[in-house]
Design an enzyme around this catalytic site. Structure first.
Site: not given
Ligand code: DOR
Length: 449
Positions: A71, A103, A156, A244, A315, A319, A333-334
């Site tokens: 991403h 996204n 996706k 994942h 993945d 952030h 999340a991420g």
């Molecule tokens: O933890 C995640 N973050 N899972 C995802 O599927 C999207 C990703 C994000 O784009 O931040």
């Protein structure tokens, strides 16, 4: 016949595609001759002339590694990452190509948004690139056309909501997509939206308790969704790619349906474990689907050995630290991962958790095979000269200084790993040597058969 090469790589151990059976990888001490961006000859090349000879004694030569899930946040969230910084980070980590997720802001759901990303990558990407088209309730009927855009790697579908607004979970819409897209890969974020909504109160009524992330987004959530999409794939005799995968239950289920699903796992889920990761890292360890307990991690490793797991993806989901410091569940999340993926996995190779051959299958051969990537993913005459060279014995720490992602953190900071990328060839030219990038950036759009 070529009597000279631009580059000869000599003296290394090559993870070679068998001339008679391309997906069979054999370790051999052979030389590789490269001319005009292609692997043109493999064998003993000591009598040939090259402008540059790379002596690879003690090193392993892998096909350029492909990160099939990142991403990179461009456009719209460039404070976290952009294609330039994300691909720089990937290349420093030994990756030569990436598939970027839709996204972003706006989401990649139309021809215009896809072309915009391609134009941006053309001028800034350090690695080869392709983009997913996102499924949304508004583009379901147009998806078969969108999916076949030249540099689109696949569709996706977010069946459960995660970062961003993309979501498509209604059975009839999923059915329509599977019925109408038969020749392009469909990659699934597999968590059941209804159950996620029902259970969100667990997280909301326990603010700050990130340990509850895998309880809110529980194994059942993942299993319900994976069963639903595999059943649709069976109905139309299709194969979907489950991204994942995190649970023992899914690995068991998917092992009976290899014909209907390929499977990705991430190095994070293979390396971090609950509850320890939440104790140590708090919301930095928060990702979707979540990091879970030991039994799940053990099942993912079993899946790697049994062949149920077909690919690894980072993945990479950066952030900023400021965002991650928000109170759970308001923290996003991420976690970043494209730069650390290879060294983490080589460390697992050194720990005898998997072989280098298996790692090569997961990060190059199977992406080539299942996404139908043209001339990438194998060391084979006629293939593009994308090559990742690794030193299996090199040992050092993952440091903040080395990280190139704009978010500038990693859940693996200060971890010592054994096994590091030392050089990368991209399109027949040196792109990375000993942690230095060699500019200008030379990423090219990937094509698909
Ligand atoms: O933890 C995640 N973050 N899972 C995802 O599927 C999207 C990703 C994000 O784009 O931040």
């Amino acid at each position: 016949m070529n009597t000279h090469f631009d580059i000869i790589i000599t003296g290394g151990t090559v993870l070679l595609s068998h001339p008679k059976n391309p997906y069979n990888i054999v370790e051999e001490s052979v030389d590789i001759g490269i001319l005009n961006g292609q692997i043109t000859k493999i064998g003993s090349l000591s009598s040939f002339y090259a402008k540059h000879t790379f002596k690879a004694k003690g090193l392993h030569i892998l096909p350029g590694l492909i990160d099939t899930q990142v991403h990179f946040r461009e456009p719209g969230m460039e404070h976290k990452e952009n294609i330039e910084s994300g691909s720089r980070s990937a290349l420093l980590g030994g990756i030569t190509a990436f598939f970027d997720m839709p996204n972003t802001t706006p989401p990649t759901v139309t021809t215009e948004t896809l072309e915009d990303k391609l134009n941006r990558a053309e001028s800034s990407s350090w690695c080869d690139f392709a983009f997913f088209i996102g499924a949304s309730p508004d583009n379901v009927h147009n998806l078969p056309t969108l999916a076949h855009a030249k540099h689109c790697c696949g569709v996706k579908i977010f069946m459960g909501s995660s970062t961003g607004s993309l979501l498509l979970h209604e059975t009839e819409k999923l059915d329509h997509i599977l019925q109408n897209i038969s020749t392009k890969p469909i990659a699934i974020h597999s968590e059941d939206e209804e159950r996620l909504r029902e259970r969100k109160k667990i997280a909301l009524s326990n603010p700050g308790k990130v340990h509850l992330h895998p309880v809110w987004r529980d194994p059942e959530c993942a299993l319900i969704s994976t069963k639903k999409i595999i059943n649709l794939a069976k109905k139309y005799n299709r194969k979907v790619h489950i991204l994942h995968v995190t649970t023992e239950e899914e690995i068991q289920f998917l092992s009976a349906y290899k014909e209907s699903g390929t499977v990705e796992v991430t190095p994070q889920h293979l390396t971090l474990m609950a509850p320890d990761c939440y104790d140590r890292l708090g919301t930095l360890a928060q990702m979707n689907p979540p990091i879970r307990e030991e039994r799940h991690q053990a099942a993912l490793w079993k899946g790697i050995h049994s062949g149920v797991v077909t690919m690894l993806g980072s993945d990479h989901a950066p952030h900023s630290l400021e965002e991650k410091e928000k109170h759970y569940p308001h923290s996003p999340a991420g976690m970043p991962g494209t730069q650390t993926m290879l060294t983490l996995m080589l460390d697992h190779v050194n720990d005898k958790k998997l072989s280098l051959k298996r790692l090569t299958e997961l990060l190059a051969v199977n992406p080539h095979r299942y996404y139908n990537i043209e001339k990438q993913g194998l060391i084979r005459e006629g293939f593009k000269a994308n090559i990742t060279i690794v030193d299996l014995k090199k040992k050092r720490k993952i440091t903040k200084e080395w990280l190139a992602s704009k978010c500038n953190w990693s859940p693996f900071e200060n971890k010592e790993t054994t096994g590091w990328p030392v050089a990368v060839l991209l399109n027949g030219q040196w792109a990375m040597r000993e942690d230095e990038l060699i500019g200008p950036s030379k990423g090219q759009a990937m094509t698909f058969l």
